[in-house]
Design an enzyme around this catalytic site. Structure first.
Site, PDB file in Angstrom:
ATOM      1  N   GLU A 330       0.725  -1.137   0.133  1.00  0.00           N
ATOM      2  CA  GLU A 330      -0.161  -0.018   0.014  1.00  0.00           C
ATOM      3  C   GLU A 330       0.959   1.355  -0.028  1.00  0.00           C
ATOM      4  OE1 GLU A 330      -2.756  -0.597   3.445  1.00  0.00           O
ATOM      5  OE2 GLU A 330      -3.973  -1.922   2.091  1.00  0.00           O
ATOM      6  N   ASP A 409      -8.491  -8.546   4.266  1.00  0.00           N
ATOM      7  CA  ASP A 409      -8.253  -7.468   5.101  1.00  0.00           C
ATOM      8  C   ASP A 409      -9.556  -7.347   5.995  1.00  0.00           C
ATOM      9  OD1 ASP A 409      -7.069  -5.096   6.236  1.00  0.00           O
ATOM     10  OD2 ASP A 409      -7.721  -3.933   4.432  1.00  0.00           O
ATOM     11  N   GLU A 437     -12.769  -1.472  11.729  1.00  0.00           N
ATOM     12  CA  GLU A 437     -12.407  -0.529  10.565  1.00  0.00           C
ATOM     13  C   GLU A 437     -13.811  -1.029   9.607  1.00  0.00           C
ATOM     14  OE1 GLU A 437      -9.019  -1.097   8.655  1.00  0.00           O
ATOM     15  OE2 GLU A 437      -9.451  -0.342   6.877  1.00  0.00           O
TER      16      GLU A 437
HETATM   17  C1  GCV Z   1      -2.493   1.070   8.209  1.00  0.00           C
HETATM   18  C2  GCV Z   1      -5.920  -1.668   5.447  1.00  0.00           C
HETATM   19  C3  GCV Z   1      -6.581  -0.286   6.344  1.00  0.00           C
HETATM   20  C4  GCV Z   1      -5.087   0.576   6.367  1.00  0.00           C
HETATM   21  C5  GCV Z   1      -3.989  -0.088   6.879  1.00  0.00           C
HETATM   22  C6  GCV Z   1      -3.937  -1.349   6.315  1.00  0.00           C
HETATM   23  C7  GCV Z   1      -2.682  -2.031   7.033  1.00  0.00           C
HETATM   24  O1  GCV Z   1      -5.681  -1.392   4.092  1.00  0.00           O
HETATM   25  O2  GCV Z   1      -7.652   0.120   5.336  1.00  0.00           O
HETATM   26  O3  GCV Z   1      -5.578   1.761   7.105  1.00  0.00           O
HETATM   27  O4  GCV Z   1      -2.892   0.655   6.999  1.00  0.00           O
HETATM   28  O5  GCV Z   1      -4.893  -2.313   6.365  1.00  0.00           O
HETATM   29  O6  GCV Z   1      -3.035  -3.287   7.659  1.00  0.00           O
HETATM   30  O7  GCV Z   1      -1.453  -1.760   6.812  1.00  0.00           O
END
Ligand code: GCV
Length: 863
Positions: A330, A409, A437
């Protein structure tokens, strides 16, 4: 009087003064009096003077004083006492004393060089990992008839075990329980029991829903760290022994010298609670803050840089626990930039930490978020296994690969990650998300322990043996010394932002300590401490908690569809198409004919083959795939029949109606506790559950009307897009309001709503004439509560106001959609034929008082 003095003295032993601040008492450590508390001596004697042991004694005094109204710290054992001490201290005090049933964890037996007579810290290969061995945290609590049957002994190898023992005793007393005659002997199942916080230096928290950071503000560590001590106290009470305080994204500034000095203060604030500090690091730090031209992990200058940085950290924080790494994921930099592997990167850090006894938690959340959505073989779910399985055995002994529980996720339902079975020669930890989340962001009640428990109990059948995930993490299955559980908590200055959500933090710690506990047991423990010990309260809250995750899954994304939310945005409200047509790879591939992602070997991405053979075979075939993950593995026609004969499309309809109904049940169950629980808590939870019931309807209607349109197949039960009692805003007599198309269309009833434009001077109304039977009704108003303004609404019958409210919440998204679609219900309204029902909306700022519909229904049974 004497007791009062004793208690206030105990405060002098080092408890933080927390008057008016953020305290652990606001969570479950309330220590309220209980009816018929067990018989515990009032005197608490700590045999040693170590800071953790003293802290344990103070906590016992504080807790016993609250629960039993008796509790004093004493230096001498005179009459009956609660006596705390390490083995050495007990030996000295009571000649002839022997440890009460010492238990050595099985995993130690596999290492020939483990010797019981040599202190752990002096043993190799444990020099590195000795600090992490569960054995150093074991404790026993018992009444010792040979010495003093009135007294309770809390004994442990080390001070930290004494602290766990003190909390265990308090848990029993606070829950109105009793010490079993055979005493309690416990040893944590897993050495790594950490939370991860995704806090940024500026005080914001990624995916945090409980206010700003308790650790950081304005680029620095906060001056006031009293809430950090309170957090560590909460964590310690459920056995959590490590806390990584900064976000895995953008971690480079945290290695700057001033920040490290601040982190040392945080470590100090947590130390007497046995919670060790860990931090996230950016793999590009040697370049970003170190001034090197490269961050290639095998470059000698890079290795030297990390070694020096780690030395600097340990000078400030001698018990520093280690690093967490997010790399090549990411947008975070990683070893792939130099053609190196995660093992290359992890080992450089591990070698630097090894000398000091620290570990690296290297996250397996490594994937390409620019996948080609048109490629039927592309699959994000494959990434972790494809990348990490070939590296099995290549990681240093103090590296632990941190694997999210599912391959995507933190969705409402995923199959267990196959990587747990794919790392036999590598330490593994499971990453779970406590912050919700994808599970309603703490606005929805979702008790996640039942999901975690299912994952822990999942039989992966590696090497065709019994290898449930929990035994892999405990180290039993593959004889690994360092495994565990990591919970992404993201607490803020309002803890998790919702009282009921605290059950998840509690459950995480308890399951990491003992994965054989049941979610029901944990719910009961938590409820008794947090809400009350009245059996009716405990039974009702347990029922609500246990219903909540299945309900949420039903009204968001059943059959393994994943949470059908806005994947590229808020991750909150419904947005079925958001996961398609982009590179993020959370695809469900719904089209006119069918739905689901084909992950079979025969015709799909081949992901199913990553599981050990028995599971791979099961998932390869739709007929043997469990219904709850069917669409994760298979693309099937809407008319495909599930195991009970129901079609997929009918299941989607039924599940959303059932889930929304169950969400509304939660509120009804809670309503039965009025007068039986704290009045403020009652009202807080009541309002949240009412919101949740309304938002579950938003979810239901969005997903149902989306699939109705896409599939063209009617709901057998006639509910889809037939809403009894619903009057659409766009069909009303409008004054000022203008009809709008909501995006995505499924987030508004029939895709349309009305909005109050500026040229209407912000004052608008929508009016309907009642043409039904006369009677008493509930009127629900569905409106959009946008950020950036506090629009005002009122509802009038024949010109007389019956309710008014302000839309001043802070939901995600600045456009009217399913993130902010909200329901306000006026109950018990008398209507007769021809009555004029009018909703008036007054826009404010960038909130245009948008309105979707009203719904007039028979009064709800709860009133
Ligand atoms: C900290 C998901 C979340 C991100 C997070 C990522 C991760 O994509 O939306 O906010 O980033 O996981 O676990 O690194």
């Amino acid at each position: 009087m004497l007791k009062k003095i004793a208690f206030s003295l105990s405060i002098g032993f080092g408890l933080v003064s927390v008057a008016g601040g953020q305290t652990a008492d606001q969570a479950w450590l309330k220590y309220r009096p209980v009816n018929k508390a067990m018989d515990v001596p009032a005197r608490v004697v700590a045999l040693g003077r170590g800071p953790v042991e003293q802290n344990a004694a103070n906590e016992l005094v504080r807790g016993l004083h609250g629960i039993t109204r008796k509790g004093e710290l004493a230096r001498n054992i005179r009459s009956s006492s609660v006596i705390l001490g390490t083995y050495d201290e007990f030996k000295k005090k009571f000649p002839g004393w022997k440890p009460f049933g010492e238990v050595i964890p099985t995993v130690l037996y596999i290492h020939d060089d483990f010797r019981q007579d040599v202190p752990l810290s002096e043993q190799r290969p444990y020099q590195v990992m000795g600090r992490f061995l569960p054995i150093s945290e074991r404790f026993a609590i018992y009444r010792n008839p040979q010495l003093n049957s009135q007294s309770i002994f809390i004994e442990a190898r080390n001070e930290i075990g004494i602290l766990h023992g003190a909390f265990a005793l308090l848990r029993i007393v606070a829950s109105g329980g009793d010490l079993p005659p055979a005493g309690v002997r416990e040893i944590p199942a897993m050495p790594i029991r950490w939370t991860n916080e995704w806090d940024n230096a500026d005080g914001t928290i990624e995916r945090g829903y409980g206010g700003r950071s308790i650790f950081f503000e304005g680029g620095k560590v906060r001056d006031d760290l009293a809430p950090v001590s309170e957090y560590a106290r909460l964590l310690a009470s459920v056995g959590i022994n490590g806390c990584n305080v900064n976000n895995v994204n953008n971690a480079a500034p945290f290695l700057e010298p001033e920040m490290l000095r601040g982190l040392a203060r945080i470590a100090e604030a947590m130390r007497t609670w046995g919670v060790r500090l860990a931090m996230s690091v950016d793999i590009a730090s040697p370049q970003k803050i170190g001034g090197l031209a490269t961050y290639d992990p095998v470059d000698p200058a890079v290795k030297t840089w990390w070694a020096a940085k780690v030395d600097e950290i340990y000078k400030l924080i001698p018990d520093f626990a280690g690093f967490t790494v997010k790399a090549d994921s990411e947008g975070q930099p990683g070893p792939a930039s130099y053609g190196r592997t995660p093992a290359d990167a992890a080992n450089v850090l591990a070698n630097a930490l090894q000398l000091h006894g620290g570990v690296v938690l290297y996250r397996a959340f490594v994937y390409n978020h620019h996948l080609d959505w048109n490629d039927p073989k592309a699959d994000r779910a494959r990434a972790a296994y494809d990348i990490f399985h070939p590296l099995d055995g290549k990681f240093a002994p103090n590296v632990i690969v941190q694997v999210k529980e599912g391959p995507i996720d933190f969705q409402a339902r995923e199959p267990v990650s196959p990587l747990f079975a794919g790392l036999e020669q590598t330490n593994g930890a499971m990453e779970l998300q406590i912050t919700q989340e994808y599970l309603g962001q703490q606005r929805h009640l979702v008790y996640i322990a039942p999901m975690w428990k299912q994952v822990l109990d999942s039989a992966l059948r590696a090497d065709s043996r019994s290898t449930p995930v929990k035994e892999i993490l405990e180290g039993k299955s593959f004889h690994r010394p360092l495994g565990g559980m990591v919970g992404v908590a993201c607490v803020g200055r309002d803890w998790l932002g919702s009282p009921m959500a605290m059950a998840n933090l509690y459950a995480f710690g308890r399951l990491a300590w003992d994965p054989n506990l049941t979610p029901e047991q944990i719910a009961d423990e938590w409820t008794k401490q947090m809400i009350g010990t009245d059996p009716e309260v405990v039974a009702t809250v347990r029922k609500m908690l246990m219903q909540s995750w299945p309900a949420y899954e039903r009204y968001t994304g059943p059959l393994g569809l994943q949470t059908l939310t806005d994947i590229t945005g808020s991750h909150y409200g419904p947005n079925v198409e958001a996961s398609e047509n982009n590179g993020w790879g959370q695809w469900h591939r719904a089209d006119h004919e069918g739905v689901g992602m084909d992950r079979t070997v025969a015709t799909g991405t081949g992901y199913a083959s990553q599981y050990p053979p028995e599971l791979a075979k099961m998932y390869e075939n739709a007929a043997t795939t469990p219904d709850d993950v069917l669409l994760f593995f298979h693309h099937v026609p809407y008319t495909y029949k599930l195991h009970d004969g129901k079609t997929v499309i009918q299941y989607i309809y039924d599940s959303h109606y059932q889930g929304a109904e169950e969400a509304s049940e939660l509120g009804k169950e809670w309503a039965t506790l009025k007068g039986k629980v704290d009045a403020k808590l009652f009202e807080d939870v009541r309002a949240r559950l009412e919101y949740q019931a309304g938002h579950a309807i938003v979810w239901r209607d969005a997903v149902v009307q989306y699939f109705l349109k896409l599939s063209g197949i009617l709901d057998e039960r006639g509910r889809a897009r037939n809403y009894a009692g619903r009057l659409e805003a766009e069909d009303a007599k409008l004054s000022g309001y203008k009809a709008i198309d909501v995006q995505p269309w499924e987030d508004a009833s029939r895709g349309k709503a009305v909005s109050c434009p500026q040229e209407a001077q912000n004052a608008c109304s929508a009016e309907w004439t009642w043409s039904g039977q006369p009677g008493r009704f509930d009127i629900a108003v569905q409106y959009f509560d946008l950020q950036g303004g506090a629009a005002k609404y009122s509802i009038l019958v024949n010109g007389k106001s019956i309710a008014a409210w302000t839309a001043d919440d802070h939901f995600p998204s600045r456009r009217p959609n399913g993130d902010n679609s909200t329901r306000y219900t006026v109950r018990g309204v008398d209507l007769k034929l021809g009555d004029a029902i009018r909703v008036e909306g007054r826009a404010e700022g960038s909130d245009p008082a948008a309105l979707d519909y009203i719904e007039i229904k028979a009064p709800d049974a709860r009133d």
